[in-house]
Design a protein around this motif. Structure first.
Motif, PDB file in Angstrom:
ATOM      1  N   ARG A  11      -5.477 -24.890 -14.221  1.00 49.69           N
ATOM      2  CA  ARG A  11      -6.926 -25.054 -14.389  1.00 49.69           C
ATOM      3  C   ARG A  11      -7.511 -26.012 -13.364  1.00 49.69           C
ATOM      4  NH1 ARG A  11      -8.063 -25.854 -20.777  1.00 49.69           N
ATOM      5  NH2 ARG A  11     -10.207 -26.017 -19.978  1.00 49.69           N
ATOM      6  N   ARG A  26      -0.413 -21.517  -9.845  1.00 51.87           N
ATOM      7  CA  ARG A  26      -1.638 -21.584  -9.054  1.00 51.87           C
ATOM      8  C   ARG A  26      -1.526 -22.608  -7.922  1.00 51.87           C
ATOM      9  NH1 ARG A  26      -6.356 -20.072 -11.382  1.00 51.87           N
ATOM     10  NH2 ARG A  26      -7.148 -20.300  -9.261  1.00 51.87           N
ATOM     11  N   ASP A  40      -8.864 -24.320 -10.333  1.00 47.49           N
ATOM     12  CA  ASP A  40     -10.214 -23.779 -10.500  1.00 47.49           C
ATOM     13  C   ASP A  40     -11.272 -24.858 -10.334  1.00 47.49           C
ATOM     14  OD1 ASP A  40      -9.292 -21.185 -10.993  1.00 47.49           O
ATOM     15  OD2 ASP A  40      -9.047 -21.590 -13.138  1.00 47.49           O
ATOM     16  N   ARG A  41     -10.937 -26.088 -10.779  1.00 53.15           N
ATOM     17  CA  ARG A  41     -11.895 -27.202 -10.665  1.00 53.15           C
ATOM     18  C   ARG A  41     -11.905 -27.814  -9.279  1.00 53.15           C
ATOM     19  NH1 ARG A  41      -9.381 -28.915 -15.540  1.00 53.15           N
ATOM     20  NH2 ARG A  41      -8.431 -30.655 -14.399  1.00 53.15           N
TER      21      ARG A  41
END
Length: 267
Positions: free
Chosen positions: A17, A98, A20-21
């Protein structure tokens, strides 16, 4: 909450995540930095701000380099570019798919030879004994409940005389109430060593997880430094660092980096 496997699952999701940030530690290096590294002008960090002294690095000729828990397209591509002409080979291991994708992105974009491996920093069974000449391990073992397995595995996969460069957090950072820190107030709350599993309430921990935050652990210096010595390393250099704007950086350094050499095998 059950065991380290659950912690790793939570932290894998948190770092996915974070990409994504566009967290600071997930943004890949630029084309310009890769080009400069190929020309011999390069630097990396193990801690928030200070660059690693060039004298800490061994000879890159035919070197096998492991960037440990170091995904994000930062250290790995720079070292691959810097060691390209010398025949160095770079492998990046990280728990976050990721983050590893960021390394592959840079490698494909710049034509770099770089291997990525998804895995746990405390289990390097994907690698053979004595495989690497250098391990680069930026601040990341704060995301594990127990750091000593990391040092033992580093010792196993390093050649004798191999170099381990590691960044880690001064446990003093975890003394204070994080909610008060966010308000600019330093209020001692926690006993050390700190653990997100035992030092805060279930409600607070659940809130961190919902927000996509990784679980953290403030290891003692006995485990951080003594653990390296016990694993067969001799520490040859050391520095401290701080992240300006992150309390209590106004008063003390809160990050450390060590250079260690493997001198004997574990018994």
């Amino acid at each position: 909450m059950e065991g380290s496997g659950k912690v790793q699952s939570i932290n894998r999701n948190a770092w996915d995540r974070a990409v994504d940030r566009k967290s600071r530690w997930t943004v890949p290096v630029s084309r310009e930095k890769v080009a400069a590294a190929r020309r011999g002008s390069w630097e990396i960090v193990l801690t928030p701000t200070k660059t690693v002294p060039r004298g800490w690095f061994p000879d890159f000729r035919d070197a096998e380099i492991l960037c440990l828990a170091s995904g994000g397209g930062q250290q790995g591509p720079v070292l691959a570019a810097a060691g390209e002409s010398a025949g160095a080979k770079v492998t990046v291991l990280d728990i976050s798919p990721r983050q590893l994708a960021q390394d592959r992105h840079v490698a494909e974009r710049e034509g770099l030879k770089l291997v990525t491996v998804e895995g746990d920093m405390q289990d390097l069974s994907a690698f053979s004994d004595g495989m690497f000449d250098l391990i680069v391990h930026p601040c990341s073992n704060l995301f594990l409940p127990d750091v000593r397995p990391v040092w033992r595995e580093c010792a196993r996969v390093l050649k004798r005389g191999g170099v381990l460069m590691a960044g880690f957090v001064n446990p003093v950072l975890y003394l204070f109430d994080q909610t008060k820190i966010d308000e600019g107030v330093l209020e001692v709350r926690h006993k050390l060593p700190y653990s997100d599993l035992t030092s805060i309430s279930e409600a607070e921990r659940a809130s961190y997880i919902r927000a996509g935050e990784a679980l953290e652990f403030g290891h003692t210096l006995t485990d951080q430094i003594g653990g390296q010595l016990d694993a067969g390393f001799v520490i040859t250099d050391f520095f401290e660092d701080r992240w300006e704007g992150q309390p209590p950086a106004d008063y003390t350094d809160t990050y450390m980096a060590s250079r260690a050499v493997k001198v004997h095998d574990l018994k």
